[in-house]
Design a protein around this motif. Structure first.
Motif, short mmCIF file in Angstrom:
data_model
loop_
_atom_site.label_atom_id
_atom_site.label_comp_id
_atom_site.label_asym_id
_atom_site.label_seq_id
_atom_site.Cartn_x
_atom_site.Cartn_y
_atom_site.Cartn_z
N ASP A 47 -17.73 20.68 -18.56
CA ASP A 47 -17.10 21.82 -19.23
C ASP A 47 -16.75 22.94 -18.25
N GLN A 48 -17.47 22.99 -17.12
CA GLN A 48 -17.20 24.01 -16.11
C GLN A 48 -16.12 23.57 -15.13
N THR A 103 -15.93 16.63 -30.64
CA THR A 103 -14.97 17.73 -30.78
C THR A 103 -13.65 17.23 -31.36
#
Length: 253
Positions: free
Chosen positions: A30-31, A76
């Motif tokens: 995610d980073q 998601t």
């Protein structure tokens, strides 16, 4: 591990000895840390609660990271609206032909591979061998029989759906033809499918049109793919049932 030049985010996860490996992998992805860098760190036991850290064979680390990341992305994907057309994405590399079909519907996924006689997973066969694994909207818990390629392709298609904020039913078809003598790792499946996702897809109004395109690109008859798979077979069966009731409506009581 201490001498490795980790990126700042990777180094931070390494020194957090209370952070679970799964949380570290998802957080780093995610980073914006590249999957390949996460996999390398995972293989040397850089993540997880300190007492549980272990060296992991490279092949296992690649599959573990692909699985962890794509499973998280799929959750998601399920929250987004469905696509409203049938899509076909394509990629060819080292005599591997990929046809990826996206169908309007809730998230589900199937990966199918056809290995020709003389290739590594069918060295002595006389006929092309087809292997398949799939998951419904609830995902899967058992390890995919076709191995790491299942998770590598799932990661690539989930990335595309995340980018578009859409969900779909996805079927990945792969022909590993005779020229693919020496496999170079499951990473090429991920990158091949990513390459397909970067290309503009063929879009159709009907499933038959999309299947016609795929059939023209593959050497193995489409009927065999359908018979040995699960998702396409179920979709076509359900459509036949729906069409039947449209033509034969139940008489009113």
């Amino acid at each position: 591990v201490g001498n490795a030049r980790f990126e700042h985010h990777v180094e931070k996860a390494y020194y957090d000895t209370d952070l679970r490996a799964t949380e570290a992998v998802v957080g780093l992805y995610d980073q914006g840390v590249m999957v390949t860098k996460i996999q390398k760190a995972f293989s040397v036991g850089a993540f997880g609660v300190e007492k549980n850290r272990r060296l992991v064979p490279t092949r296992w680390s690649i599959t573990a990271v692909d699985d962890i990341v794509s499973k998280n992305l799929a959750e998601t994907v399920k929250t987004f609206s469905e696509i409203n057309e049938y899509r076909v994405y394509e990629s060819v590399y080292l005599d591997n032909v990929f046809e990826i079909l996206m169908i309007p519907g809730g998230w589900s996924y199937e990966s199918m591979e056809a290995w020709y006689p003389g290739t590594v997973w069918n060295p002595h066969g006389r006929n092309t061998a087809i292997y398949s694994d799939y998951e419904g909207n609830n995902g899967r818990t058992a390890y995919a029989q076709i191995g790491g390629c299942y998770y590598s392709a799932r990661l690539a298609v989930c990335e595309q759906l995340i980018k578009e904020r859409r969900q779909a039913t996805v079927v990945v078809l792969r022909e590993a033809r005779p020229g693919y003598i020496m496999p170079i790792g499951v990473w090429q499946v991920r990158e091949n499918v990513r390459n397909a996702m970067r290309n503009v897809p063929y879009k159709y109004n009907t499933l038959n049109e999309a299947l016609s395109r795929i059939s023209s690109r593959l050497e193995i008859p489409l009927k065999r793919w359908i018979n040995q798979g699960s998702l396409l077979k179920n979709i076509l069966y359900q459509r036949r049932i729906t069409d039947y009731f449209k033509k034969n409506p139940t008489p009113p009581n």
